[in-house]
Write a protein that holds these residues in place. Structure first.
Motif, PDB file in Angstrom:
ATOM      1  N   MET A  91      -2.446  12.584  12.934  1.00 36.91           N
ATOM      2  CA  MET A  91      -2.572  13.021  11.615  1.00 36.91           C
ATOM      3  C   MET A  91      -3.905  12.563  11.047  1.00 36.91           C
ATOM      4  SD  MET A  91       0.967  12.084   9.868  1.00 36.91           S
ATOM      5  CE  MET A  91       2.438  12.896  10.391  1.00 36.91           C
ATOM      6  N   THR A  92      -4.336  13.431   9.985  1.00 37.98           N
ATOM      7  CA  THR A  92      -5.551  12.833   9.384  1.00 37.98           C
ATOM      8  C   THR A  92      -5.325  11.441   8.482  1.00 37.98           C
ATOM      9  OG1 THR A  92      -5.049  13.901   7.177  1.00 37.98           O
ATOM     10  CG2 THR A  92      -6.219  15.284   8.996  1.00 37.98           C
ATOM     11  N   VAL A  93      -6.517  11.015   8.214  1.00 38.39           N
ATOM     12  CA  VAL A  93      -6.478   9.652   7.411  1.00 38.39           C
ATOM     13  C   VAL A  93      -5.702   9.757   6.025  1.00 38.39           C
ATOM     14  CG1 VAL A  93      -7.920   8.247   5.905  1.00 38.39           C
ATOM     15  CG2 VAL A  93      -8.653   8.853   8.368  1.00 38.39           C
ATOM     16  N   GLN A  94      -5.931  11.093   5.525  1.00 39.38           N
ATOM     17  CA  GLN A  94      -5.273  11.341   4.277  1.00 39.38           C
ATOM     18  C   GLN A  94      -3.573  11.655   4.540  1.00 39.38           C
ATOM     19  OE1 GLN A  94      -7.118  12.726   1.162  1.00 39.38           O
ATOM     20  NE2 GLN A  94      -5.410  14.068   0.054  1.00 39.38           N
ATOM     21  N   GLU A  95      -3.257  12.250   5.588  1.00 41.39           N
ATOM     22  CA  GLU A  95      -1.779  12.456   5.943  1.00 41.39           C
ATOM     23  C   GLU A  95      -1.135  11.152   6.239  1.00 41.39           C
ATOM     24  OE1 GLU A  95      -2.366  16.978   7.687  1.00 41.39           O
ATOM     25  OE2 GLU A  95      -2.645  15.325   8.922  1.00 41.39           O
ATOM     26  N   ASN A  96      -1.943  10.364   6.891  1.00 41.44           N
ATOM     27  CA  ASN A  96      -1.399   8.728   7.118  1.00 41.44           C
ATOM     28  C   ASN A  96      -1.149   8.266   5.855  1.00 41.44           C
ATOM     29  OD1 ASN A  96      -1.027   7.464   9.973  1.00 41.44           O
ATOM     30  ND2 ASN A  96      -2.718   8.903  10.034  1.00 41.44           N
ATOM     31  N   LEU A  97      -1.961   8.456   4.928  1.00 40.95           N
ATOM     32  CA  LEU A  97      -1.935   7.710   3.675  1.00 40.95           C
ATOM     33  C   LEU A  97      -0.761   8.223   2.863  1.00 40.95           C
ATOM     34  CD1 LEU A  97      -5.483   7.168   2.354  1.00 40.95           C
ATOM     35  CD2 LEU A  97      -4.020   5.329   3.161  1.00 40.95           C
ATOM     36  N   GLU A  98      -0.536   9.694   2.818  1.00 40.47           N
ATOM     37  CA  GLU A  98       0.697  10.208   2.083  1.00 40.47           C
ATOM     38  C   GLU A  98       1.779   9.599   2.739  1.00 40.47           C
ATOM     39  OE1 GLU A  98      -2.054  14.095   0.671  1.00 40.47           O
ATOM     40  OE2 GLU A  98      -0.618  14.015   2.388  1.00 40.47           O
ATOM     41  N   MET A  99       1.941   9.527   3.928  1.00 44.27           N
ATOM     42  CA  MET A  99       3.101   9.021   4.630  1.00 44.27           C
ATOM     43  C   MET A  99       3.698   7.694   4.228  1.00 44.27           C
ATOM     44  SD  MET A  99       4.265  11.266   6.806  1.00 44.27           S
ATOM     45  CE  MET A  99       5.609  10.378   7.734  1.00 44.27           C
ATOM     46  N   GLY A 100       2.723   6.949   3.720  1.00 45.01           N
ATOM     47  CA  GLY A 100       2.630   5.652   3.098  1.00 45.01           C
ATOM     48  C   GLY A 100       3.715   5.613   1.912  1.00 45.01           C
ATOM     49  N   ALA A 101       3.579   6.688   1.218  1.00 43.72           N
ATOM     50  CA  ALA A 101       4.231   6.901  -0.065  1.00 43.72           C
ATOM     51  C   ALA A 101       5.649   7.513  -0.023  1.00 43.72           C
ATOM     52  CB  ALA A 101       3.493   7.404  -0.905  1.00 43.72           C
ATOM     53  N   TYR A 102       5.955   7.831   1.426  1.00 42.87           N
ATOM     54  CA  TYR A 102       7.094   8.726   1.538  1.00 42.87           C
ATOM     55  C   TYR A 102       8.296   8.176   0.922  1.00 42.87           C
ATOM     56  CZ  TYR A 102      10.724  11.034   4.396  1.00 42.87           C
ATOM     57  OH  TYR A 102      11.805  11.636   4.859  1.00 42.87           O
ATOM     58  N   ARG A 148      -2.244   2.267   3.946  1.00 40.96           N
ATOM     59  CA  ARG A 148      -1.046   2.905   4.065  1.00 40.96           C
ATOM     60  C   ARG A 148      -0.028   2.139   3.443  1.00 40.96           C
ATOM     61  NH1 ARG A 148       1.187   4.991   9.572  1.00 40.96           N
ATOM     62  NH2 ARG A 148       1.569   2.775   9.503  1.00 40.96           N
ATOM     63  N   GLY A 149       0.147   0.942   3.899  1.00 43.23           N
ATOM     64  CA  GLY A 149       1.099  -0.037   3.123  1.00 43.23           C
ATOM     65  C   GLY A 149       0.894  -0.201   1.836  1.00 43.23           C
ATOM     66  N   LEU A 150      -0.216  -0.050   1.238  1.00 43.36           N
ATOM     67  CA  LEU A 150      -0.356  -0.207  -0.212  1.00 43.36           C
ATOM     68  C   LEU A 150       0.105   0.929  -0.943  1.00 43.36           C
ATOM     69  CD1 LEU A 150      -3.880  -2.103  -0.336  1.00 43.36           C
ATOM     70  CD2 LEU A 150      -1.813  -3.056  -0.944  1.00 43.36           C
ATOM     71  N   MET A 151       0.011   2.206  -0.289  1.00 40.12           N
ATOM     72  CA  MET A 151       0.508   3.632  -1.092  1.00 40.12           C
ATOM     73  C   MET A 151       1.759   3.454  -1.662  1.00 40.12           C
ATOM     74  SD  MET A 151      -1.704   5.918  -0.933  1.00 40.12           S
ATOM     75  CE  MET A 151      -1.017   7.634  -1.197  1.00 40.12           C
ATOM     76  N   SER A 152       2.618   2.382  -1.136  1.00 40.32           N
ATOM     77  CA  SER A 152       4.139   2.402  -1.774  1.00 40.32           C
ATOM     78  C   SER A 152       3.728   1.177  -2.721  1.00 40.32           C
ATOM     79  CB  SER A 152       5.142   2.269  -0.766  1.00 40.32           C
ATOM     80  OG  SER A 152       4.881   0.998  -0.075  1.00 40.32           O
ATOM     81  N   ASP A 153       2.835   0.656  -3.514  1.00 39.84           N
ATOM     82  CA  ASP A 153       2.920  -0.246  -4.554  1.00 39.84           C
ATOM     83  C   ASP A 153       3.469  -1.603  -4.099  1.00 39.84           C
ATOM     84  OD1 ASP A 153       1.235   0.292  -6.456  1.00 39.84           O
ATOM     85  OD2 ASP A 153       2.799   1.515  -7.601  1.00 39.84           O
ATOM     86  N   PRO A 154       3.217  -2.047  -2.948  1.00 47.52           N
ATOM     87  CA  PRO A 154       3.834  -3.531  -2.795  1.00 47.52           C
ATOM     88  C   PRO A 154       3.772  -4.562  -3.609  1.00 47.52           C
ATOM     89  CG  PRO A 154       1.854  -3.090  -1.401  1.00 47.52           C
ATOM     90  CD  PRO A 154       2.105  -1.696  -1.995  1.00 47.52           C
ATOM     91  N   GLU A 155       4.476  -5.505  -3.965  1.00 50.45           N
ATOM     92  CA  GLU A 155       4.451  -6.404  -4.660  1.00 50.45           C
ATOM     93  C   GLU A 155       4.254  -7.905  -3.818  1.00 50.45           C
ATOM     94  OE1 GLU A 155       7.739  -6.464  -7.587  1.00 50.45           O
ATOM     95  OE2 GLU A 155       6.897  -4.648  -8.480  1.00 50.45           O
ATOM     96  N   LEU A 156       4.447  -7.664  -2.505  1.00 47.49           N
ATOM     97  CA  LEU A 156       3.961  -8.746  -1.716  1.00 47.49           C
ATOM     98  C   LEU A 156       3.692  -8.177  -0.370  1.00 47.49           C
ATOM     99  CD1 LEU A 156       3.968 -11.676  -0.327  1.00 47.49           C
ATOM    100  CD2 LEU A 156       6.531 -11.133   0.061  1.00 47.49           C
ATOM    101  N   LEU A 157       2.586  -8.442   0.269  1.00 47.68           N
ATOM    102  CA  LEU A 157       2.018  -7.683   1.283  1.00 47.68           C
ATOM    103  C   LEU A 157       1.960  -8.759   2.589  1.00 47.68           C
ATOM    104  CD1 LEU A 157       0.479  -5.099   2.340  1.00 47.68           C
ATOM    105  CD2 LEU A 157      -1.708  -6.080   1.571  1.00 47.68           C
TER     106      LEU A 157
END
Ligand code: ATP
Length: 236
Positions: A91-102, A148-157
């Motif tokens: 997948m492209t970079v952007q598609e990967n990021l979008e998956m992070g917000a799935y 990608r992990g940050l796409m879901s707005d984490p409060e702890l990473l």
């Protein structure tokens, strides 16, 4: 705040963690260092609900989360980036990021905003938005895994060996990015690392694991000055 209170974790009959306690405060960067097999990944997987502690508890913002299945832990906005950057190479970079917000189901406008936020922190990813993720360098793929992990707005990473397999110059970039994420997003970050020097250099506090036992912890600056730590983890 995350609090791990005296957990014992087993794989079958073999004990991997012995009475381990750690805390991660609201804005902190905390590093967990130790040699191969010390139990660092086991600790992260226990926090995520992948491994169940036999004894002890894990609390997040005052609620007990040990015993919850991983998807429930994720729903508390705790994001874990495992070692080995498991991105989708085709997948492209952007598609990967979008998956992070799935899992958080964003509107189109929110998706755009989330993407822009990542591209601000990781300008390299913006330049490569349409590129296949698998064709990027190791460092870029690791940045993508974090973004990608940050796409879901984490409060702890929680990051597992973010520097694994990266060339030394790229390792510096990687740790700079981690500090930036902590500052820009105002979220606590727990990092598991074999690169003790870098992890300690950027973290507020450090925990040291040896064969499943927590042997010492304290302010990273102070620990870095200790002769024992220098000898065992910082190459003298
Ligand atoms: P590394 O830096 O090499 O990843 P680590 O500090 O993350 O090491 P863990 O992966 O947590 O260490 O492993 C701790 C111990 O638990 C090791 O002895 C390992 O062999 C064992 N272990 C890990 N996963 C399993 C498993 N699924 N089944 C059995 N034993 C396991």
């Amino acid at each position: 705040m995350l609090k791990v209170n005296g957990i014992d974790v087993y794989y079958g009959k073999v004990q991997a963690l012995f009475d381990v306690s750690i805390e991660v405060g609201d804005r902190e960067i905390v590093s967990i260092i130790g040699a191969n097999g010390a139990g660092k990944t086991t600790l992260m997987k226990s926090i995520m609900g992948i491994n169940k502690p036999k004894n002890g508890t894990i609390e997040y913002n005052g609620q007990v989360i040990s015993g919850l299945p991983p998807h429930k832990v994720v729903s508390k906005k705790i994001v874990y980036i495992p070692e080995g950057r498991e991105i989708f190479p085709n997948m492209t970079v952007q598609e990967n990021l979008e998956m992070g917000a799935y899992s958080v189901k964003l509107s189109k406008a929110e998706m755009e905003r989330h993407l822009e936020e990542q591209y601000e922190i990781f300008p390299r990813l913006k330049e490569r938005a349409k590129q296949k993720a698998g064709s990027m360098s190791g460092g870029e793929q690791q940045m993508l895994a974090i973004a990608r992990g940050l796409m879901s707005d984490p409060e702890l990473l929680m990051l597992d060996e973010p520097s694994l397999g990266l060339a030394p110059v790229i390792v510096d970039d990687m740790f700079d990015v981690i500090v930036r994420v902590n500052k820009v997003r105002n979220i606590p970050i727990a990092i598991v690392e074999q690169n003790a020097f870098m992890a300690m250099s950027i973290s507020d506090r450090t925990y040291v694991l040896e064969v499943g036992n927590l042997v010492t912890h304290g302010e990273s600056k102070t620990l870095m000055d200790s002769d024992e730590i220098k000898k065992a983890y910082l190459g003298g």
